[in-house]
Design a protein around this motif. Structure first.
Motif, short mmCIF file in Angstrom:
data_model
loop_
_atom_site.label_atom_id
_atom_site.label_comp_id
_atom_site.label_asym_id
_atom_site.label_seq_id
_atom_site.Cartn_x
_atom_site.Cartn_y
_atom_site.Cartn_z
N THR A 129 -9.57 27.23 -124.74
CA THR A 129 -9.97 27.34 -123.41
C THR A 129 -11.17 27.95 -123.27
O THR A 129 -11.56 28.91 -123.91
CB THR A 129 -8.89 28.15 -122.56
N TYR A 131 -14.00 29.11 -119.85
CA TYR A 131 -14.34 29.05 -118.58
C TYR A 131 -15.86 29.34 -118.41
O TYR A 131 -16.40 30.15 -119.10
CB TYR A 131 -13.64 30.36 -117.85
N THR A 139 -15.98 26.79 -113.70
CA THR A 139 -14.80 26.85 -114.21
C THR A 139 -13.99 28.15 -114.11
O THR A 139 -14.59 29.02 -114.74
CB THR A 139 -14.25 25.80 -115.39
N ARG A 140 -12.76 28.34 -113.33
CA ARG A 140 -11.90 29.58 -113.47
C ARG A 140 -10.57 29.26 -113.53
O ARG A 140 -10.00 28.22 -113.21
CB ARG A 140 -12.47 30.32 -112.08
N SER A 205 -15.93 36.92 -113.52
CA SER A 205 -15.39 36.61 -114.83
C SER A 205 -14.80 37.85 -115.57
O SER A 205 -13.90 37.90 -116.17
CB SER A 205 -16.58 36.51 -115.59
#
Length: 557
Positions: A129, A131, A139-140, A205
């Motif tokens: 994954t 982000y 993307t989060r 983030s």
């Protein structure tokens, strides 16, 4: 660092502070400096007191892509050759994330730098994954979106569709001369720095990272779940230009800023002139300009440290800190006018390649230790793999496991920073750093001031070789030599005319010859490790294809 069995493998949290100079973290200051200056990093200072701090950690390269490639592969830039924005890391080099994934770790990235998270350069290999907080469509995790879950799924599907269209365009801006030149126009800079999230979103983030750590803590404390360790990579780039630190931090580190119109005007103009962030200075900064850049940089550092404090608190209150190896490092530093350079495009002076490095792992890494031996941050690759139990005898039986030569397996044990902690540094304080000038930047600059680029040797590859406190800088065919113990700011080249006229001239000549021979041997060794195939260049789409994609995104009619 004590070796761990398969049942005791630590979680690994690798935090890369993009564009972070070591000398701007207060944990790197002397006692005299601490008495005179406002601390910039109280949270990292606290972590440092619980960690081993490397006083002379050296980045393998002066900018993001080659430095990350070295930390992810354990190789110097001359070996992996991922030194330009249009080069993809060869599959011949297994990455840190790949090896940890196939060793049983879950792997996740929280990245704010588009050069790592968006460009097609192989740096995301091995992450289950990943982000991206930079770029046109960040993307989060779903948990980071405040909307109800059904809307989250719809928005995720919608943004995924547009992301497939936008990523090639964003790649092209980093690789196409025409588009890169266009992006440097002051009218467009606010678009890509703010609306296109050039610096990502540090606060978002870190909030998502905290939620992830809390989830992992719950999962690992549940006896019904498989106790799978995690590898979490985080890239934060708050200290990178352009500078917009929140007002409380500006007031703390630049109290004059609010009332000094000249200071505000300079920073406002500087923030929208990216050419000035990278080009060599035609003349030194004025005292006010130098002070503004220095103080506002410190304000950005302090703001990022403030946000990081919540991560360390999350590790504490969840209990994860007991079995999590935390590594804090920078990919490179930043020039703020020293040596008539700003940014991080060309040189290998200390302000660019001496970076922070902290390692914290309770019970395995000493707390409060400071290591003066020069070490390369490329050795994080070996250090983290050894801590994870990756050994020469480990068998990777999964179908798609990367090929790992016995030589690399042995090097993991030999080059781990655990050897340096034990006083048995395998490289005896000899470290290499390489500055390959970014080609797309050179081509953008030469149309404006080719003469200045020639005068400052910006077309040349620069290399630095450290041997204890001695540092050789080789710029093309021109050497310079510094004693960092007596001249930490590299203001006096020992090979200057004055130095050669001293009684030590003969020994200095012998000294230089030995260091240059050592540099040649290091380079020959690095080049001998290259794969047989040439580095892969990433194809940039044709102008017609780019126009079509930009029309689909609504950028063009």
């Amino acid at each position: 660092m004590a070796k761990t069995g398969s049942g005791e493998r630590p979680n690994i949290l690798l935090i890369v502070l993009d564009t972070q100079r070591a000398d701007r973290l207060s944990c790197y200051w002397s006692e005299a400096e601490r008495a005179k200056r406002t601390p910039t990093s109280p949270n990292l200072d606290r972590l440092a007191s619980e960690s081993t701090l490397f006083e002379r950690a050296i980045a393998p390269a002066q900018w993001t892509i080659p430095s990350h490639a070295s930390m992810f592969t354990g190789e110097y830039p001359s070996t992996h050759q991922t030194v330009q924005a249009d080069i993809e890391l060869s599959p011949s080099f297994p990455t840190l994330a790949e090896l940890l994934k196939f060793s049983g770790y879950s792997t996740v990235g929280f990245c704010n730098n588009p050069l790592v998270g968006i460009l097609k350069n192989g740096l995301r290999r091995g992450f289950e994954t990943f982000y991206n907080y930079g770029g046109a469509l960040p993307t989060r995790p779903a948990e980071g979106n405040p909307l109800p879950q059904p809307f989250n799924r719809l928005i995720a599907a919608y943004t995924q569709f547009w992301r497939k269209l936008s990523y090639p365009v964003q790649n092209a801006f980093a690789r196409s001369d025409r588009l890169f030149q266009l992006a440097l126009h002051p009218w467009l800079v606010p678009l890509w720095t703010r609306l296109v999230n050039f610096k990502g979103n540090t606060a978002a983030s870190i909030a998502d990272l905290n939620r992830y750590l809390q989830q992992m803590a719950r999962r690992q404390s549940d006896p019904r779940s498989a106790n799978q360790p995690f590898f979490c990579f985080v890239n934060l780039m708050e200290p990178h230009l352009p500078y917009w630190p929140p007002e409380p931090f500006v007031q703390q580190f630049a109290p004059y800023f609010k009332s000094n119109r000249a200071a505000r005007d300079f920073l406002r103009q500087y923030n929208v002139q990216p050419y000035r962030w990278m080009a060599p200075l035609p003349e030194p900064l004025s005292p006010l300009q130098a002070q503004v850049l220095s103080d506002i940089y410190d304000a950005e550092v302090a703001y990022q440290d403030h946000l990081l404090g919540s991560v360390f608190e999350t590790l504490r209150h969840t209990g994860l800190e007991r079995n999590t190896l935390v590594a804090v490092v920078a990919d490179h530093g930043e020039g703020l006018g020293e040596h008539q350079f700003v940014g991080h495009a060309f040189v290998v002076y200390e302000e660019l390649i001496r970076v922070p490095l902290l390692l914290r792992y309770p019970g395995h890494i000493p707390a409060g230790e400071r290591i003066a031996t020069p070490v390369s941050t490329r050795r994080l690759f070996h250090t983290l793999l050894e801590a994870a139990g990756f050994s020469p005898s480990l068998s990777l039986s999964q179908n798609r496991a990367p090929r790992v030569s016995l030589k690399i397996r042995r090097e993991i044990a030999r080059l781990s920073l655990a050897r340096t902690l034990a006083g048995e540094d395998p490289e005896q304080g000899t470290v290499l750093s390489e500055a390959f000038p970014p080609h797309i930047l050179i081509r953008a600059m030469e149309n404006r001031d080719d003469q200045l680029l020639q005068e400052r040797a910006c077309y040349a590859t620069r290399r630095a070789l450290y041997e204890g406190s001695t540092k050789l800088i080789q710029t093309g065919e021109t050497p310079s030599l510094y004693n960092l113990e007596t001249d930490p700011e590299e203001l006096r080249d020992l090979l200057s005319a004055g130095a050669w006229d001293t009684d030590s001239g003969t020994s200095l000549s012998t000294w230089l010859t030995r260091l240059q021979q050592g540099l040649k041997q290091w380079l020959a060794w690095a080049e001998s490790r290259r794969p047989a195939s040439a580095p892969r260049k990433v194809d940039v789409e044709s102008d017609a294809d780019l126009v079509r994609r930009m029309q689909e995104l609504g950028y063009l009619e």
